[in-house]
Design a protein around this motif. Structure first.
Motif, PDB file in Angstrom:
ATOM      1  N   ALA A  25     102.742  99.809  23.491  1.00 17.52           N
ATOM      2  CA  ALA A  25     102.586 100.174  22.175  1.00 17.52           C
ATOM      3  C   ALA A  25     103.898  99.736  21.591  1.00 17.52           C
ATOM      4  O   ALA A  25     105.116  99.731  22.368  1.00 17.52           O
ATOM      5  CB  ALA A  25     102.436 101.421  22.099  1.00 17.52           C
ATOM      6  N   ILE A  26     104.165  99.533  20.219  1.00 16.16           N
ATOM      7  CA  ILE A  26     105.532  99.520  19.501  1.00 16.16           C
ATOM      8  C   ILE A  26     105.304 100.331  18.422  1.00 16.16           C
ATOM      9  O   ILE A  26     104.589 101.228  18.321  1.00 16.16           O
ATOM     10  CB  ILE A  26     105.361  97.999  18.957  1.00 16.16           C
ATOM     11  CG1 ILE A  26     104.150  97.594  17.857  1.00 16.16           C
ATOM     12  CG2 ILE A  26     105.247  96.990  20.136  1.00 16.16           C
ATOM     13  CD1 ILE A  26     104.605  96.522  16.916  1.00 16.16           C
ATOM     14  N   GLY A  27     106.224  99.920  17.345  1.00 15.26           N
ATOM     15  CA  GLY A  27     106.385 101.103  16.310  1.00 15.26           C
ATOM     16  C   GLY A  27     105.582 101.234  15.594  1.00 15.26           C
ATOM     17  O   GLY A  27     104.707 100.087  15.190  1.00 15.26           O
ATOM     18  N   ASP A 108     105.876 116.476  26.277  1.00 19.67           N
ATOM     19  CA  ASP A 108     104.989 115.502  26.879  1.00 19.67           C
ATOM     20  C   ASP A 108     105.571 114.584  27.735  1.00 19.67           C
ATOM     21  O   ASP A 108     106.715 115.021  28.204  1.00 19.67           O
ATOM     22  CB  ASP A 108     104.415 114.711  25.435  1.00 19.67           C
ATOM     23  CG  ASP A 108     105.593 114.058  24.591  1.00 19.67           C
ATOM     24  OD1 ASP A 108     106.678 113.802  25.182  1.00 19.67           O
ATOM     25  OD2 ASP A 108     105.540 113.797  23.449  1.00 19.67           O
ATOM     26  N   ASP A 109     104.907 113.476  28.202  1.00 22.72           N
ATOM     27  CA  ASP A 109     105.338 112.813  29.398  1.00 22.72           C
ATOM     28  C   ASP A 109     106.100 111.531  28.870  1.00 22.72           C
ATOM     29  O   ASP A 109     106.477 110.654  29.412  1.00 22.72           O
ATOM     30  CB  ASP A 109     104.183 112.216  30.161  1.00 22.72           C
ATOM     31  CG  ASP A 109     103.540 113.592  30.955  1.00 22.72           C
ATOM     32  OD1 ASP A 109     104.342 114.588  31.188  1.00 22.72           O
ATOM     33  OD2 ASP A 109     102.497 113.497  31.349  1.00 22.72           O
ATOM     34  N   LEU A 110     106.346 111.418  27.518  1.00 25.57           N
ATOM     35  CA  LEU A 110     106.765 110.136  26.905  1.00 25.57           C
ATOM     36  C   LEU A 110     108.098 109.807  27.190  1.00 25.57           C
ATOM     37  O   LEU A 110     108.477 108.521  27.549  1.00 25.57           O
ATOM     38  CB  LEU A 110     106.926 110.346  25.413  1.00 25.57           C
ATOM     39  CG  LEU A 110     105.391 110.359  24.533  1.00 25.57           C
ATOM     40  CD1 LEU A 110     105.105 110.183  23.035  1.00 25.57           C
ATOM     41  CD2 LEU A 110     104.371 109.329  25.346  1.00 25.57           C
ATOM     42  N   TYR A 111     108.924 110.685  27.619  1.00 25.56           N
ATOM     43  CA  TYR A 111     110.326 110.379  28.019  1.00 25.56           C
ATOM     44  C   TYR A 111     110.592 110.776  29.462  1.00 25.56           C
ATOM     45  O   TYR A 111     111.717 111.035  29.848  1.00 25.56           O
ATOM     46  CB  TYR A 111     111.349 111.240  27.068  1.00 25.56           C
ATOM     47  CG  TYR A 111     111.378 110.370  25.832  1.00 25.56           C
ATOM     48  CD1 TYR A 111     110.835 109.425  25.339  1.00 25.56           C
ATOM     49  CD2 TYR A 111     112.720 111.077  24.826  1.00 25.56           C
ATOM     50  CE1 TYR A 111     111.209 109.098  24.320  1.00 25.56           C
ATOM     51  CE2 TYR A 111     112.577 110.494  23.615  1.00 25.56           C
ATOM     52  CZ  TYR A 111     111.880 109.516  23.100  1.00 25.56           C
ATOM     53  OH  TYR A 111     112.299 108.945  22.004  1.00 25.56           O
ATOM     54  N   PRO A 139      98.708 108.266  25.959  1.00 27.55           N
ATOM     55  CA  PRO A 139      97.407 107.913  26.559  1.00 27.55           C
ATOM     56  C   PRO A 139      96.487 106.777  25.788  1.00 27.55           C
ATOM     57  O   PRO A 139      95.902 105.976  26.255  1.00 27.55           O
ATOM     58  CB  PRO A 139      96.445 109.288  26.771  1.00 27.55           C
ATOM     59  CG  PRO A 139      97.533 110.248  26.887  1.00 27.55           C
ATOM     60  CD  PRO A 139      98.688 109.740  25.957  1.00 27.55           C
ATOM     61  N   ASP A 140      96.776 106.811  24.330  1.00 29.24           N
ATOM     62  CA  ASP A 140      95.723 105.966  23.575  1.00 29.24           C
ATOM     63  C   ASP A 140      96.787 104.839  22.901  1.00 29.24           C
ATOM     64  O   ASP A 140      96.338 104.139  22.365  1.00 29.24           O
ATOM     65  CB  ASP A 140      95.264 106.727  22.613  1.00 29.24           C
ATOM     66  CG  ASP A 140      96.111 107.275  21.467  1.00 29.24           C
ATOM     67  OD1 ASP A 140      97.673 107.304  21.864  1.00 29.24           O
ATOM     68  OD2 ASP A 140      95.927 108.086  20.625  1.00 29.24           O
ATOM     69  N   TYR A 141      97.839 104.632  23.609  1.00 24.74           N
ATOM     70  CA  TYR A 141      98.710 103.661  23.172  1.00 24.74           C
ATOM     71  C   TYR A 141      99.114 103.663  21.437  1.00 24.74           C
ATOM     72  O   TYR A 141      99.325 102.721  21.075  1.00 24.74           O
ATOM     73  CB  TYR A 141      98.375 102.320  23.316  1.00 24.74           C
ATOM     74  CG  TYR A 141      98.253 101.971  25.003  1.00 24.74           C
ATOM     75  CD1 TYR A 141      99.188 101.534  25.564  1.00 24.74           C
ATOM     76  CD2 TYR A 141      97.316 102.086  25.831  1.00 24.74           C
ATOM     77  CE1 TYR A 141      99.258 101.055  26.998  1.00 24.74           C
ATOM     78  CE2 TYR A 141      97.177 101.996  27.044  1.00 24.74           C
ATOM     79  CZ  TYR A 141      98.269 101.381  27.688  1.00 24.74           C
ATOM     80  OH  TYR A 141      98.316 101.322  29.324  1.00 24.74           O
ATOM     81  N   GLY A 142      99.287 104.927  21.289  1.00 25.43           N
ATOM     82  CA  GLY A 142      99.440 105.329  19.846  1.00 25.43           C
ATOM     83  C   GLY A 142     100.798 104.771  19.650  1.00 25.43           C
ATOM     84  O   GLY A 142     101.729 104.450  20.468  1.00 25.43           O
ATOM     85  N   CYS A 147     110.015 102.169  19.470  1.00 28.49           N
ATOM     86  CA  CYS A 147     110.303 101.628  20.747  1.00 28.49           C
ATOM     87  C   CYS A 147     109.049 101.018  21.289  1.00 28.49           C
ATOM     88  O   CYS A 147     108.126 100.689  20.508  1.00 28.49           O
ATOM     89  CB  CYS A 147     110.574 103.043  21.611  1.00 28.49           C
ATOM     90  SG  CYS A 147     111.771 104.268  21.209  1.00 28.49           S
ATOM     91  N   VAL A 148     109.302 100.414  22.485  1.00 31.17           N
ATOM     92  CA  VAL A 148     108.319  99.867  23.161  1.00 31.17           C
ATOM     93  C   VAL A 148     107.847 100.709  24.110  1.00 31.17           C
ATOM     94  O   VAL A 148     108.777 101.373  24.932  1.00 31.17           O
ATOM     95  CB  VAL A 148     108.706  98.369  23.713  1.00 31.17           C
ATOM     96  CG1 VAL A 148     107.802  97.906  24.625  1.00 31.17           C
ATOM     97  CG2 VAL A 148     109.234  97.355  22.658  1.00 31.17           C
ATOM     98  N   ALA A 149     106.541 100.825  24.443  1.00 35.84           N
ATOM     99  CA  ALA A 149     106.002 101.954  25.410  1.00 35.84           C
ATOM    100  C   ALA A 149     104.950 101.308  26.396  1.00 35.84           C
ATOM    101  O   ALA A 149     103.935 100.555  25.879  1.00 35.84           O
ATOM    102  CB  ALA A 149     105.676 103.046  24.681  1.00 35.84           C
TER     103      ALA A 149
END
Length: 175
Positions: A25-27, A108-111, A139-142, A147-149
């Motif tokens: 995912a991107i911005g 959340d788990d993002l970081y 989870p949905d690549y929102g 950032c790049v995730a």
């Protein structure tokens, strides 16, 4: 030095390292050649991975990846300054912190894993964007805030494939 290429194909964003490829995912603002603080865009260019930050209660750290990259523990009082008018702009800070900032210890788990990218950091230019990270995707690549995730398992897999310097290369979609 190895490049992690971030590119767009058929409506999706991908990250490729040599012969491995992962969805990413991107911005929310897409990609840009003129990044500004708060625009939600991911900057186009080549950004070296400076270090890895990780939540020790969620990730086992360096033992979970065979890499020479520097790994540092995220603590509950860790943050990142995103206030262009503050002297600590685009730097790690300790909380509580008076200026605008992101909390690195998130609910959340993002970081859980954060790759700090060398964007606008030597020295930071006020307003040109801060906290451009390589981190865990929703989870949905929102979309991210710029950032790049990647999925957590994919990010760990990527780090296992990386045993030296890594550059994240964000490319515009081909016409």
């Amino acid at each position: 030095m190895v490049d992690l290429e971030v590119f767009h194909v058929d409506g999706l964003w991908w990250a490729r390292l040599q012969d491995r490829q992962w969805r990413c995912a991107i911005g929310r603002g897409g990609i840009t050649n003129s990044k500004r603080e708060g625009d939600g865009a991911t900057p186009v260019g080549n950004w070296p991975l400076r270090k890895i930050l990780f939540r020790p209660d969620k990730i086992s750290g360096p033992s979970s990846a065979t890499t020479d990259l520097s790994w540092e523990t995220i603590h509950q009082d860790d943050g990142w300054c995103d206030d262009p008018s503050h002297a600590c702009y685009n730097e790690a800070v300790k909380l509580p912190f008076v200026a605008s900032h992101e909390e690195l210890w998130r609910a959340d788990d993002l970081y859980d894993i954060v790759g700090v990218l060398g964007y606008n950091d030597r020295p930071p230019i006020p307003g040109a964007g801060s906290a451009i990270f390589l981190h865990v995707a929703s989870p949905d690549y929102g979309p991210t805030e710029g950032c790049v995730a990647l999925a957590k398992a994919d990010l760990l897999d990527l780090l296992r494939q990386t045993n030296g310097p890594l550059v994240v290369s964000v490319r515009p979609p081909e016409a």
